[in-house]
Design an enzyme around this catalytic site. Structure first.
Site, PDB file in Angstrom:
ATOM      1  N   GLY A   1       0.911  -1.304  -0.100  1.00  0.00           N
ATOM      2  CA  GLY A   1       0.078  -0.040  -0.045  1.00  0.00           C
ATOM      3  C   GLY A   1       0.897   1.260  -0.051  1.00  0.00           C
ATOM      4  N   CYS A   2       2.214   1.110  -0.436  1.00  0.00           N
ATOM      5  CA  CYS A   2       2.895   2.363  -0.562  1.00  0.00           C
ATOM      6  C   CYS A   2       3.173   2.878  -1.964  1.00  0.00           C
ATOM      7  CB  CYS A   2       4.070   2.168   0.188  1.00  0.00           C
ATOM      8  SG  CYS A   2       3.759   1.468   1.724  1.00  0.00           S
ATOM      9  N   GLN A   3       3.338   4.096  -2.242  1.00  0.00           N
ATOM     10  CA  GLN A   3       3.501   4.434  -3.519  1.00  0.00           C
ATOM     11  C   GLN A   3       5.061   4.310  -3.792  1.00  0.00           C
ATOM     12  OE1 GLN A   3       3.057   8.506  -5.209  1.00  0.00           O
ATOM     13  NE2 GLN A   3       1.131   8.269  -4.860  1.00  0.00           N
ATOM     14  N   SER A   4       5.718   4.170  -2.798  1.00  0.00           N
ATOM     15  CA  SER A   4       7.259   3.860  -3.127  1.00  0.00           C
ATOM     16  C   SER A   4       7.506   2.509  -2.371  1.00  0.00           C
ATOM     17  CB  SER A   4       8.000   4.895  -2.251  1.00  0.00           C
ATOM     18  OG  SER A   4       7.765   4.976  -0.836  1.00  0.00           O
TER      19      SER A   4
END
Lengths: 418, 144
Positions: free
Chosen positions: B50-53
């Site tokens: 769930g992280c963009q990075s």
């Protein structure tokens, strides 16, 4: 020195940009103590006052359920709702308003086709042809349909510039292809696909064609009869209308053959406990109380766009895209992702090897709304082997001065991270 | 040093910054100076969803304290990871579980606390607490 300072503040055809911006109340907002610069129009567009008014006026003066009551309010609401349908249908030039089904948005429109036409027509061994640049909304419903039916999802690759590889498209198209589902305009790269040619080629093998028009309607003139597509899907909120409403165009012959979508009120003709017969399209596909206020406001948005003129809008946006592309290219280390010859006003880029998330965080602090990440096109970015992009997407109300601010912010990002 | 002392130190450091840019320059510095994670732990299993990075978080338990290492492909996220590791690494599972994460809003990183930012701060915090919970259960099982 910004372009507006040196050239002009108005675009021929559109007139004074400041006057147009005044139609959009949110553009007066400040973010981080600076005037909002909204470059996330591919995610959703801002709403002019006339659209906001259409929503509130409906609830203030007309609210009643449609197609049911014989009382005055219900009759007024029904007439207004069906007039909205006619107006929107006319905007994309359907043969009749019966070919326009209201949905919650583009995603639901695609899911509707997958759940009805798809389930009735797609069998094991069939193929559904999509492209590598599709939004998840035009991938996952077909993947689900393939899992249920045993059909195969086939993906047409892109050229390095982000345009569709039409030679491969021609090769992948075959007698097993039952459906081609392709977006008109890419939300990540801005590529405008040659949909008319795609539709012609697909029809030669008797495949049906669905065009995902989510990103197209606000940028270019769409004529579904001229395109000859079988289905065309879109969302109101991407063309200055409200969220929660969109549309599905389908050829009437197909709509009549398709089984219904959801069961409930409105979609029925006659109900007994033993058997139900269904209403005619479009009502057959619109179970339950529709989003009447949304339809009216959508129609108001279409009127607004017609008033400005889609050709004038396209011209203004092309100028903004050209200016931003040139300015970004001048910054060392900036790489533009998606350089197809035919592009809508969407510009994806990377700054050296700075992670888009890092860049986006800093740009946000300048009061500039850009999008970072995979833009719901994860397979596309995987195929390009990049973690995501920074995306600026323009609408006619954006200005050259705003782009100058973006350029300053990008330079600042380089200073901070390199 | 106790968790509260560590968070107080972080709050003091951040109170020196008047504007957001100084704060971010510091976060970038922290990101660049995050101790390297052992390459063998940069695996799918340690990826925080769930992280963009991409963020990898690895935890080890020495029977008393939990030790964290992390990495990310985004520098700001690494800077945040650095702050979290400084705060929670070397603490007991119980201390980690009962600690407050208020300091993150106090240092003005609230924008990263919104779930929509998906930058990994909330997910990292959740994962840190999950590890602590698992190690605490392990500790109690061994005691009994």
């Amino acid at each position: 020195m910004g372009k507006e300072d040196s050239v002009h503040t108005s675009t021929p055809g559109l007139g004074d940009i400041e006057a147009i911006r005044a139609d959009f109340p949110i553009l007066r907002r400040e973010v981080e103590g600076k005037p909002l610069i909204y470059f996330d129009n591919a995610a959703t567009t801002q709403k002019p006052q006339v659209v906001i008014d259409a929503l509130t006026e409906y609830y203030k003066h007309m609210n009643a359920n449609v197609h049911r009551g014989v009382h005055l309010l219900s009759r007024e609401a029904t007439t207004a709702f069906e007039k909205a349908r006619e107006n929107i249908a006319d905007f994309i030039n359907t043969r009749s308003a019966r070919e326009l089904i209201f949905t919650r948005g583009c995603t639901e429109a695609i899911n509707l086709v997958a759940a009805t036409w798809g389930r009735a027509n797609i069998k094991a061994g069939d193929e559904i042809l999509i492209s590598a640049l599709e939004h998840h909304s035009n991938i996952v419903p077909w993947q689900m349909l393939c899992e249920q039916s045993g059909a195969r999802l086939v993906v047409c690759p892109l050229h390095p510039d982000g345009s569709l590889n039409m030679q491969e498209f021609g090769r992948l198209l075959n007698v097993r292809t039952r459906l081609v589902a392709i977006s008109h305009v890419s939300n990540t790269l801005g590529t405008i696909n040659p949909v008319k040619e795609i539709i012609r080629m697909a029809h030669e093998t008797e495949a049906k064609v669905l065009i995902d028009g989510a990103q197209a309607l606000s940028h270019l003139a769409v004529d579904v009869q001229d395109l000859d597509c079988d289905f065309y899907t879109f969302s109101a909120h991407k063309i200055y209308g409200p969220m929660g409403i969109g549309g599905l165009y389908g050829k009437e012959k197909l709509l009549k053959q398709m089984p219904p979508y959801q069961g409930g009120g409105e979609m029925i003709e006659n109900v007994t406990f033993e058997h139900t017969s269904y209403n005619e399209p479009p009502f057959k596909f619109e179970a339950g109380t529709p989003n009447v206020a949304g339809a009216l406001a959508f129609s108001a948005a279409i009127d607004y766009v017609k008033h400005l003129g889609i050709a004038n809008i396209a011209k203004r946006e092309a100028e903004l895209l050209h200016y931003a592309t040139g300015a970004l290219k001048n910054i060392p280390g900036v790489v533009i992702i998606g350089t197809a010859a035919q592009k809508a006003s969407v510009i994806s880029f990377l700054i050296d090897d700075i992670h888009p998330y890092d860049a986006g965080t800093i740009i946000d602090h300048f009061g500039i709304a850009v999008r970072t990440g995979t833009h719901c096109t994860q397979p596309l970015l995987d195929s390009l082997a990049i973690p995501g992009t920074i995306r600026a997407s323009f609408a006619f109300y954006n200005t050259f001065t705003e782009i100058d601010h973006l350029i300053k912010a990008v330079n600042k990002v380089r200073e901070m991270f390199l | 040093m106790k968790i509260e002392d560590r968070t107080q130190a972080i709050i003091n450091e951040f109170s020196n910054f008047d504007d957001w840019m100084d704060k971010y320059n510091y976060l970038i510095e922290l990101g660049k100076s995050l101790p390297l994670i052992d390459e063998q732990y940069k695996v799918e299993n340690n990826l925080i969803p769930g992280c963009q990075s991409r963020v990898w978080l690895h935890a080890e338990f020495d029977g008393e304290n939990v030790h964290f290492t992390a990495d990310s492909d985004a520098v700001i996220t690494k800077g945040i990871a650095n702050l979290l590791i400084r705060t929670f690494s070397g603490q007991t599972p119980q201390e980690i579980l009962s600690s407050s994460t208020e300091f993150l809003s106090e240092i003005g990183l609230t924008e990263h606390l919104s779930p929509t930012r998906s930058n990994g701060m909330l997910s990292m915090l959740k994962q840190i607490k999950m590890y602590a919970l698992a190690f605490k259960a392990k500790q109690e099982m061994e005691k009994s």
